[in-house]
Scaffold this active site. Structure first.
Site, PDB file in Angstrom:
ATOM      1  N   GLY A  38       0.781  -1.279   0.008  1.00 45.02           N
ATOM      2  CA  GLY A  38      -0.021   0.108   0.215  1.00 45.02           C
ATOM      3  C   GLY A  38       0.852   1.186  -0.050  1.00 45.02           C
ATOM      4  N   HIS A  39       1.865   1.246   0.817  1.00 42.65           N
ATOM      5  CA  HIS A  39       2.853   2.313   0.922  1.00 42.65           C
ATOM      6  C   HIS A  39       3.581   2.401  -0.389  1.00 42.65           C
ATOM      7  CE1 HIS A  39       2.645   1.308   5.491  1.00 42.65           C
ATOM      8  NE2 HIS A  39       2.456   2.422   5.432  1.00 42.65           N
ATOM      9  N   ASP A 153      -7.303   5.380   4.534  1.00 39.14           N
ATOM     10  CA  ASP A 153      -7.540   6.267   5.855  1.00 39.14           C
ATOM     11  C   ASP A 153      -8.367   7.480   5.084  1.00 39.14           C
ATOM     12  OD1 ASP A 153      -5.647   5.034   8.049  1.00 39.14           O
ATOM     13  OD2 ASP A 153      -4.503   5.219   5.963  1.00 39.14           O
ATOM     14  N   SER A 189      -0.204  -1.875   8.321  1.00 37.04           N
ATOM     15  CA  SER A 189       1.162  -2.238   9.191  1.00 37.04           C
ATOM     16  C   SER A 189       0.564  -3.007  10.424  1.00 37.04           C
ATOM     17  CB  SER A 189       1.747  -1.149   9.495  1.00 37.04           C
ATOM     18  OG  SER A 189       2.146  -0.313   8.413  1.00 37.04           O
TER      19      SER A 189
END
Ligand code: AMP
Length: 281
Positions: A38-39, A153, A189
């Site tokens: 994702g990062h 988010d 995470s």
């Protein structure tokens, strides 16, 4: 391949100034480390927009409540640095807490609008002030052309967009889609906290949102569809903080599809792990 590492604001600004002098555009990807795909997808988004990509890795204490997992939050700097450079990143900004919050630090960003929508803010009351303050600081420290954030988010992204608009922060705020495991679980995470049986159950979170979306698209009342998603999650053993249908832009409650594009958002616990997810309708 090696990556440049800046431990203080002066080193970060030096690197950025050097690149600017070369005419490069710069994109920032703020993270707390413990990198996953994702990062890295945010790094790819950043590469599309800029010649130079900076990632901040900073586990920001002010966005954790005293009862939350600040001390236990996963940290894996060397692995993160290798993954970042392999994804085409240029510089990691990894300051100590005292570099970011020196003794005497008192200023906070004051929030409204999406930050008081009654979603994450209801369960993590000081969280977004911590997030917004660190993001404002990072944007001012790095002065990038763009900063990339995940839709994972979703409320956070809305809060940051609002803050950037209200405070005339220069960088373009870019949202990037949620990256998921093959079974639908949004990468996070914190997924490493899940025990095997919890990990097996976790994809139900996304599945419940998908079913809710399908029901709404087939004409079910929004309230009814949301209530069934909540019931299904409770039945499966989740402790639900919220399941909500909101206006995708303002995060105001929606009662019908006519109230605008809907975003479905959920937060729920499996054992000691809190998971969040969201999808568009
Ligand atoms: P974190 O390190 O969890 O603070 O996240 C740093 C950035 O990565 C935030 O903008 C998150 O929204 C984003 N992010 C986290 N997980 C995902 C994911 N599964 N897909 C896309 N972006 C994500």
């Amino acid at each position: 391949m090696s990556v440049e590492i800046a431990r203080d604001v002066a080193a970060l600004r030096n690197a950025v100034a050097r690149w600017r002098a070369e005419g490069a555009r710069i994109a920032l990807v703020p993270t707390m480390g413990a990198l996953h795909e994702g990062h890295l997808a945010l790094v790819h988004e950043a590469r599309i927009r800029a010649e130079r990509v900076v990632m901040s890795i900073f586990v920001n204490p002010t966005q954790f409540a005293p009862n939350e997992d600040f001390a236990a939050y996963p940290r894996s700097f060397d692995r993160d640095a290798a993954a970042f450079v392999a994804a085409g990143g240029d510089l990691i900004f990894a300051p100590e807490v005292t570099e970011v919050y020196p003794p005497g630090f008192v200023t906070k960003v004051s929030l409204g609008g999406p930050a008081t929508a009654g979603l994450e803010d209801k369960f993590r009351p000081d969280h977004f002030v911590g997030v917004a303050t660190i993001v404002a600081k990072l944007l001012i420290m790095a002065m990038p052309d763009a900063a990339i954030f995940g839709e994972k988010d979703y409320q956070q992204l809305a809060v940051i967009r609002q803050m950037a608009r209200d405070l005339n922060l220069e960088p373009e705020i870019v949202g990037a889609p949620t990256i998921r495991a093959a079974d639908g679980l949004a990468l996070s995470s914190r997924n490493v906290y899940l025990r095997p049986q919890e990990r097996a159950k976790a994809p139900l979170l996304h599945a419940a949102l998908e079913r809710c979306r399908a029901a709404i698209l087939q004409g079910a009342a929004v309230d009814t569809a949301v209530a069934s998603a909540r019931d299904a999650l409770i039945e499966a053993g989740f402790a639900v903080d919220y399941v909500a249908a909101r206006n995708a832009e303002t995060l105001a409650p929606v009662v019908a599809r006519e109230n605008g594009p809907i975003r479905l958002l959920v937060a729920a616990w499996l054992g000691k792990t809190r998971l969040i997810d969201n999808i568009g309708v």
